[in-house]
Design a protein around this motif. Structure first.
Motif, PDB file in Angstrom:
ATOM      1  N   ASP A 194       7.202  20.594  -8.597  1.00 39.01           N
ATOM      2  CA  ASP A 194       7.796  19.970  -9.784  1.00 39.01           C
ATOM      3  C   ASP A 194       9.201  19.449  -9.522  1.00 39.01           C
ATOM      4  O   ASP A 194       9.651  18.510 -10.176  1.00 39.01           O
ATOM      5  N   GLY A 195       9.894  20.050  -8.556  1.00 36.59           N
ATOM      6  CA  GLY A 195      11.254  19.625  -8.246  1.00 36.59           C
ATOM      7  C   GLY A 195      11.328  18.491  -7.244  1.00 36.59           C
ATOM      8  O   GLY A 195      12.424  18.025  -6.916  1.00 36.59           O
ATOM      9  N   GLY A 196      10.180  18.058  -6.732  1.00 35.33           N
ATOM     10  CA  GLY A 196      10.169  16.927  -5.798  1.00 35.33           C
ATOM     11  C   GLY A 196      10.250  17.311  -4.337  1.00 35.33           C
ATOM     12  O   GLY A 196      10.387  16.439  -3.471  1.00 35.33           O
ATOM     13  N   THR A 197      10.137  18.603  -4.019  1.00 35.15           N
ATOM     14  CA  THR A 197      10.166  19.032  -2.618  1.00 35.15           C
ATOM     15  C   THR A 197       8.814  18.798  -1.966  1.00 35.15           C
ATOM     16  O   THR A 197       7.774  19.154  -2.536  1.00 35.15           O
ATOM     17  N   VAL A 198       8.827  18.216  -0.782  1.00 39.42           N
ATOM     18  CA  VAL A 198       7.597  17.884  -0.054  1.00 39.42           C
ATOM     19  C   VAL A 198       7.264  19.014   0.914  1.00 39.42           C
ATOM     20  O   VAL A 198       8.111  19.450   1.698  1.00 39.42           O
ATOM     21  N   GLY A 199       6.006  19.480   0.860  1.00 41.43           N
ATOM     22  CA  GLY A 199       5.583  20.586   1.715  1.00 41.43           C
ATOM     23  C   GLY A 199       4.555  20.161   2.747  1.00 41.43           C
ATOM     24  O   GLY A 199       3.954  19.088   2.642  1.00 41.43           O
ATOM     25  N   PRO A 200       4.338  20.987   3.780  1.00 43.16           N
ATOM     26  CA  PRO A 200       3.421  20.665   4.866  1.00 43.16           C
ATOM     27  C   PRO A 200       1.957  20.741   4.449  1.00 43.16           C
ATOM     28  O   PRO A 200       1.607  21.372   3.450  1.00 43.16           O
ATOM     29  N   ILE A 201       1.122  20.134   5.271  1.00 46.81           N
ATOM     30  CA  ILE A 201      -0.321  20.099   5.005  1.00 46.81           C
ATOM     31  C   ILE A 201      -1.073  20.372   6.303  1.00 46.81           C
ATOM     32  O   ILE A 201      -0.476  20.452   7.378  1.00 46.81           O
ATOM     33  N   GLY A 202      -2.383  20.481   6.226  1.00 46.60           N
ATOM     34  CA  GLY A 202      -3.209  20.661   7.410  1.00 46.60           C
ATOM     35  C   GLY A 202      -3.829  19.349   7.859  1.00 46.60           C
ATOM     36  O   GLY A 202      -3.937  18.393   7.080  1.00 46.60           O
ATOM     37  N   GLY A 203      -4.238  19.311   9.128  1.00 47.24           N
ATOM     38  CA  GLY A 203      -4.948  18.140   9.638  1.00 47.24           C
ATOM     39  C   GLY A 203      -4.096  16.898   9.797  1.00 47.24           C
ATOM     40  O   GLY A 203      -4.601  15.784   9.677  1.00 47.24           O
ATOM     41  N   HIS A 207       0.829  -1.205   0.000  1.00 43.21           N
ATOM     42  CA  HIS A 207       0.000   0.000   0.000  1.00 43.21           C
ATOM     43  C   HIS A 207       0.865   1.257   0.000  1.00 43.21           C
ATOM     44  O   HIS A 207       1.871   1.330   0.715  1.00 43.21           O
ATOM     45  N   LEU A 208       0.434   2.229  -0.789  1.00 41.38           N
ATOM     46  CA  LEU A 208       0.958   3.597  -0.732  1.00 41.38           C
ATOM     47  C   LEU A 208      -0.281   4.501  -0.639  1.00 41.38           C
ATOM     48  O   LEU A 208      -0.744   5.060  -1.628  1.00 41.38           O
ATOM     49  N   ASN A 209      -0.831   4.588   0.549  1.00 44.35           N
ATOM     50  CA  ASN A 209      -2.126   5.253   0.719  1.00 44.35           C
ATOM     51  C   ASN A 209      -2.011   6.761   0.908  1.00 44.35           C
ATOM     52  O   ASN A 209      -1.246   7.231   1.747  1.00 44.35           O
ATOM     53  N   MET A 210      -2.797   7.492   0.113  1.00 43.64           N
ATOM     54  CA  MET A 210      -2.983   8.911   0.374  1.00 43.64           C
ATOM     55  C   MET A 210      -4.078   9.032   1.432  1.00 43.64           C
ATOM     56  O   MET A 210      -4.939   8.157   1.566  1.00 43.64           O
ATOM     57  N   THR A 211      -4.037  10.094   2.209  1.00 44.49           N
ATOM     58  CA  THR A 211      -4.961  10.257   3.323  1.00 44.49           C
ATOM     59  C   THR A 211      -5.711  11.580   3.198  1.00 44.49           C
ATOM     60  O   THR A 211      -5.230  12.525   2.567  1.00 44.49           O
ATOM     61  N   THR A 212      -6.888  11.638   3.798  1.00 45.30           N
ATOM     62  CA  THR A 212      -7.714  12.832   3.692  1.00 45.30           C
ATOM     63  C   THR A 212      -8.272  13.213   5.057  1.00 45.30           C
ATOM     64  O   THR A 212      -8.199  12.450   6.021  1.00 45.30           O
ATOM     65  N   VAL A 213      -8.844  14.407   5.097  1.00 42.57           N
ATOM     66  CA  VAL A 213      -9.509  14.911   6.298  1.00 42.57           C
ATOM     67  C   VAL A 213     -10.938  15.281   5.926  1.00 42.57           C
ATOM     68  O   VAL A 213     -11.177  15.913   4.892  1.00 42.57           O
ATOM     69  N   SER A 222      -1.803  19.481  -8.005  1.00 43.38           N
ATOM     70  CA  SER A 222      -0.967  18.517  -7.291  1.00 43.38           C
ATOM     71  C   SER A 222      -0.730  17.268  -8.134  1.00 43.38           C
ATOM     72  O   SER A 222       0.343  16.671  -8.081  1.00 43.38           O
ATOM     73  N   GLN A 223      -1.730  16.881  -8.911  1.00 39.05           N
ATOM     74  CA  GLN A 223      -1.562  15.722  -9.793  1.00 39.05           C
ATOM     75  C   GLN A 223      -0.492  15.994 -10.853  1.00 39.05           C
ATOM     76  O   GLN A 223       0.352  15.135 -11.137  1.00 39.05           O
ATOM     77  N   GLU A 224      -0.553  17.195 -11.432  1.00 39.10           N
ATOM     78  CA  GLU A 224       0.441  17.547 -12.446  1.00 39.10           C
ATOM     79  C   GLU A 224       1.842  17.555 -11.849  1.00 39.10           C
ATOM     80  O   GLU A 224       2.794  17.016 -12.438  1.00 39.10           O
ATOM     81  N   SER A 225       1.990  18.165 -10.672  1.00 33.56           N
ATOM     82  CA  SER A 225       3.312  18.230 -10.044  1.00 33.56           C
ATOM     83  C   SER A 225       3.796  16.839  -9.646  1.00 33.56           C
ATOM     84  O   SER A 225       5.002  16.556  -9.712  1.00 33.56           O
ATOM     85  N   ALA A 226       2.884  15.974  -9.237  1.00 40.08           N
ATOM     86  CA  ALA A 226       3.259  14.607  -8.878  1.00 40.08           C
ATOM     87  C   ALA A 226       3.828  13.870 -10.095  1.00 40.08           C
ATOM     88  O   ALA A 226       4.830  13.149  -9.997  1.00 40.08           O
ATOM     89  N   SER A 260      -2.673  17.916  -0.880  1.00 40.43           N
ATOM     90  CA  SER A 260      -1.869  17.122   0.055  1.00 40.43           C
ATOM     91  C   SER A 260      -1.561  15.697  -0.392  1.00 40.43           C
ATOM     92  O   SER A 260      -0.783  15.015   0.258  1.00 40.43           O
ATOM     93  N   ALA A 261      -2.172  15.235  -1.482  1.00 48.26           N
ATOM     94  CA  ALA A 261      -1.901  13.871  -1.951  1.00 48.26           C
ATOM     95  C   ALA A 261      -0.729  13.807  -2.927  1.00 48.26           C
ATOM     96  O   ALA A 261      -0.395  12.724  -3.422  1.00 48.26           O
ATOM     97  N   GLY A 262      -0.097  14.946  -3.196  1.00 44.19           N
ATOM     98  CA  GLY A 262       0.944  14.986  -4.215  1.00 44.19           C
ATOM     99  C   GLY A 262       2.057  13.977  -4.030  1.00 44.19           C
ATOM    100  O   GLY A 262       2.446  13.279  -4.972  1.00 44.19           O
ATOM    101  N   LEU A 263       2.592  13.875  -2.819  1.00 41.15           N
ATOM    102  CA  LEU A 263       3.701  12.942  -2.571  1.00 41.15           C
ATOM    103  C   LEU A 263       3.298  11.512  -2.863  1.00 41.15           C
ATOM    104  O   LEU A 263       4.029  10.772  -3.533  1.00 41.15           O
TER     105      LEU A 263
END
Length: 365
Positions: free
Chosen positions: A289-298, A63-69, A121-125, A257-260
């Motif tokens: 686009d460069g692969g840097t991971v950023g913070p999210i809420g929740g 599994h590589l699960n994306m998560t939501t709030v 986020s999909q495009e950047s992913a 937030s699901a980009g990564l």
């Protein structure tokens, strides 16, 4: 009536009155709770989440699960009793209503904004995953939005490609604002563009060049930066052409937030072997686009939701680590990541069983 009885009756009536007030009086708060998690390597509503054609793909597992709030709607008015219950509950978070819907933003506006962020986020992913694989991706600057009533309305349109401003080539979105603000309000600026329809036709016909046209616009003034500056009334963004088709099929989800997790899923499907080694890994984080991971809420809600579905490892943006580590669900290891490269290194350790080497989140990290 005996004094004791009268006192008890008065206390009971007071308690009833307080309960009624707690139920009837709205408070300016909203609730966040764990939302659905989706395996980017699997299916959702009967079809694969990631659909790739035109390039060889490989079998995956784990599994590589994306998560939501999940959040309460903009027009929901929480009462005091609900707020107190939410504060006491472990799997919910009560936040000021304006945190989720600032400046009177409607639910429709918030949904539209989240949808746009999700699409970006999909495009950047896709870009981040392909760059990590060394696959070239063509990129160019486009008009993302046109402000209603601005000088650009009717002259430029969303999707138009911006080649140059006043003859100076545009290489990144920030160049557009920089070049426009070299003018004073009321002066003319010339943008060299490829109309969106012409660009789409060129891509369909596999033409490397599309016909450009010059658009002259008289700038207006803006005071939003504390000083009057020239604007044309657009926001610039980036569009890409991919060497093969990558579609992400996931409805009813918003935000960036699901980009990564999308990027990792794409990488896994395009490479032999398994990234997870069969393990249940979840995570979150924006990605550029460069692969840097950023913070999210929740983040607290996402770790709870992931663990409840069986996740053992959670890829956590570095800037969210401290908050997540304060109340980590039992049995879940929080792994600190700053880039897609960090995430790939962590997955290598996980599938190899070398979990002692994982960069774990701490309350101070």
């Amino acid at each position: 009536m005996p004094r004791r009885t009268a006192t008890m009756l008065a206390s009971t009536l007071m308690l009833i009155a307080l309960l009624c007030a707690g139920v009837l009086i709205p408070v300016p708060y909203a609730e966040m709770s764990p939302g659905p998690t989706v395996n980017t390597l699997g299916e959702h509503d009967g079809e694969p989440v990631l659909q790739i054609s035109g390039h060889k793909t490989y079998a995956t597992d784990g599994h590589l699960n994306m998560t939501t709030v999940r959040v309460t709607s903009a027009d929901f008015r929480m009462n005091l009793v609900e707020a107190v219950y939410g504060w006491l509950a472990h799997d919910t978070k009560i936040v000021p209503h304006d945190t989720l819907y600032p400046d009177g933003k409607t639910e429709e506006q918030s949904t539209q904004e989240n949808a746009e962020e999700f699409s970006q986020s999909q495009e950047s992913a896709k870009v981040a995953a392909l760059k990590e694989l060394g696959v070239p991706v063509k990129s160019w600057v486009i008009v993302s939005t046109v402000v209603k009533g601005s000088p650009a309305e009717g002259r430029l349109h969303a999707g138009d490609v911006i080649r140059a401003v006043d003859g100076t080539a545009v290489k990144q979105p920030s160049d557009v604002a920089e070049f426009v603000t070299r003018h004073k309000p009321g002066q003319k600026v010339v943008l060299t563009v490829v109309p969106a329809k012409e660009q789409a036709a060129a891509e369909k016909q596999h033409r490397t060049a599309a016909k450009t046209r010059d658009v002259e616009i008289t700038t207006a003034g803006s005071h939003d930066s504390g000083a009057r500056r020239a604007i044309v009334g657009i926001s610039a963004g980036t569009d890409h052409t991919f060497p093969f088709s990558i579609d992400i099929k996931l409805a009813d989800v918003g935000g960036p937030s699901a980009g990564l997790m999308f990027a990792l899923g794409i990488y896994d499907k395009l490479t032999p072997g398994s990234l997870t080694g069969g393990n249940f890994v979840a995570g979150t984080g924006t990605i550029d686009d460069g692969g840097t991971v950023g913070p999210i809420g929740g983040i607290e809600m996402k770790t709870v939701g992931a663990r409840s579905k069986g996740a053992r490892y959670f890829l956590t943006p570095a800037d969210n680590c401290a908050a997540a580590a304060k109340d980590t669900p039992s049995g879940l290891t929080l792994v600190r990541v700053k880039t897609i490269g960090d995430a790939l290194d962590a997955l290598k350790d996980i599938r190899g069983g070398d979990t002692a080497a994982l960069p774990k989140c701490t309350a101070k990290s």
